[in-house]
Write a protein that holds these residues in place. Structure first.
Motif, PDB file in Angstrom:
ATOM      1  N   MET A  93      49.150  43.462  38.562  1.00 28.30           N
ATOM      2  CA  MET A  93      48.191  42.764  37.738  1.00 28.30           C
ATOM      3  C   MET A  93      47.060  42.271  38.631  1.00 28.30           C
ATOM      4  O   MET A  93      47.291  41.742  39.680  1.00 28.30           O
ATOM      5  CB  MET A  93      48.870  41.589  37.048  1.00 28.30           C
ATOM      6  CG  MET A  93      47.981  40.823  36.161  1.00 28.30           C
ATOM      7  SD  MET A  93      47.594  39.081  36.475  1.00 28.30           S
ATOM      8  CE  MET A  93      48.591  38.457  37.704  1.00 28.30           C
ATOM      9  N   LYS A  94      45.855  42.498  38.196  1.00 30.69           N
ATOM     10  CA  LYS A  94      44.681  42.046  38.924  1.00 30.69           C
ATOM     11  C   LYS A  94      43.829  41.232  37.956  1.00 30.69           C
ATOM     12  O   LYS A  94      43.736  41.550  36.775  1.00 30.69           O
ATOM     13  CB  LYS A  94      43.888  43.236  39.450  1.00 30.69           C
ATOM     14  CG  LYS A  94      42.591  42.864  40.097  1.00 30.69           C
ATOM     15  CD  LYS A  94      42.302  43.719  41.288  1.00 30.69           C
ATOM     16  CE  LYS A  94      40.919  43.406  41.798  1.00 30.69           C
ATOM     17  NZ  LYS A  94      40.838  42.721  43.006  1.00 30.69           N
ATOM     18  N   LYS A  95      43.213  40.191  38.482  1.00 29.84           N
ATOM     19  CA  LYS A  95      42.383  39.328  37.645  1.00 29.84           C
ATOM     20  C   LYS A  95      40.915  39.564  37.964  1.00 29.84           C
ATOM     21  O   LYS A  95      40.521  39.609  39.126  1.00 29.84           O
ATOM     22  CB  LYS A  95      42.738  37.865  37.894  1.00 29.84           C
ATOM     23  CG  LYS A  95      41.958  36.907  37.029  1.00 29.84           C
ATOM     24  CD  LYS A  95      42.385  35.487  37.269  1.00 29.84           C
ATOM     25  CE  LYS A  95      41.529  34.533  36.458  1.00 29.84           C
ATOM     26  NZ  LYS A  95      41.845  33.138  36.749  1.00 29.84           N
ATOM     27  N   LEU A  96      40.125  39.734  36.927  1.00 35.20           N
ATOM     28  CA  LEU A  96      38.678  39.835  37.028  1.00 35.20           C
ATOM     29  C   LEU A  96      38.088  38.658  36.255  1.00 35.20           C
ATOM     30  O   LEU A  96      38.601  38.305  35.190  1.00 35.20           O
ATOM     31  CB  LEU A  96      38.183  41.151  36.429  1.00 35.20           C
ATOM     32  CG  LEU A  96      38.759  42.437  37.020  1.00 35.20           C
ATOM     33  CD1 LEU A  96      38.343  43.637  36.181  1.00 35.20           C
ATOM     34  CD2 LEU A  96      38.304  42.595  38.453  1.00 35.20           C
ATOM     35  N   THR A  97      37.025  38.082  36.774  1.00 36.56           N
ATOM     36  CA  THR A  97      36.421  36.920  36.130  1.00 36.56           C
ATOM     37  C   THR A  97      34.998  37.238  35.707  1.00 36.56           C
ATOM     38  O   THR A  97      34.176  37.650  36.532  1.00 36.56           O
ATOM     39  CB  THR A  97      36.417  35.709  37.084  1.00 36.56           C
ATOM     40  OG1 THR A  97      37.765  35.442  37.493  1.00 36.56           O
ATOM     41  CG2 THR A  97      35.843  34.478  36.399  1.00 36.56           C
ATOM     42  N   VAL A  98      34.735  37.068  34.423  1.00 41.28           N
ATOM     43  CA  VAL A  98      33.388  37.266  33.899  1.00 41.28           C
ATOM     44  C   VAL A  98      32.539  36.083  34.353  1.00 41.28           C
ATOM     45  O   VAL A  98      32.914  34.925  34.166  1.00 41.28           O
ATOM     46  CB  VAL A  98      33.405  37.368  32.357  1.00 41.28           C
ATOM     47  CG1 VAL A  98      31.992  37.387  31.798  1.00 41.28           C
ATOM     48  CG2 VAL A  98      34.186  38.604  31.919  1.00 41.28           C
TER      49      VAL A  98
END
Length: 125
Positions: free
Chosen positions: A1-6
């Motif tokens: 799981m990888k998190k991307l932040t808008v």
């Protein structure tokens, strides 16, 4: 799981575009697809859209700072596109339905935490 932040959402030719602060490799960006579902990160005061590929999930976080623009896109008929890499756009399908469901569930529901409930009411009610 990888998190991307808008980190920003803009309107471009009648379409809403969400940009992430992280760099995503072109090959990985090309393999990702809309997951058609959302979660809530109550501790981080964020809505989270799921992207997926054959091997993993990516969590696209919409922090509170982006909610006013997210609300604008939610209220319009325009699509919301996620911009990942050069010329890689993914339409965040089902985001309006998912967001509507979450907003409705959060209002008056202390299970999400008072701070999350208050923040959602301030922007989306």
């Amino acid at each position: 799981m990888k998190k991307l932040t808008v980190n920003k959402i803009i309107i471009d030719n009648g379409c809403y575009k969400a940009y992430v602060q992280e760099n995503v490799e072109l090959e990985k960006a090309q393999s990702l697809q809309a997951g058609n579902r959302m979660l809530v990160d109550s501790d981080g005061l964020a809505f989270v859209y799921i992207l997926e590929d054959d091997s993993a999930f990516y969590y696209v976080s919409f922090p509170q700072e982006t909610w006013s623009n997210l609300k604008d896109s939610y209220e319009q008929t325009a699509s919301l596109m996620l911009i990942l890499a050069e010329d890689i756009e993914i339409e965040l399908t089902s985001i309006k339905e998912e967001l509507s469901f979450l907003i409705e569930n959060i209002e008056g529901n202390s299970n999400y935490g008072e701070e999350m409930e208050r923040a959602v009411q301030e922007i989306f009610s």
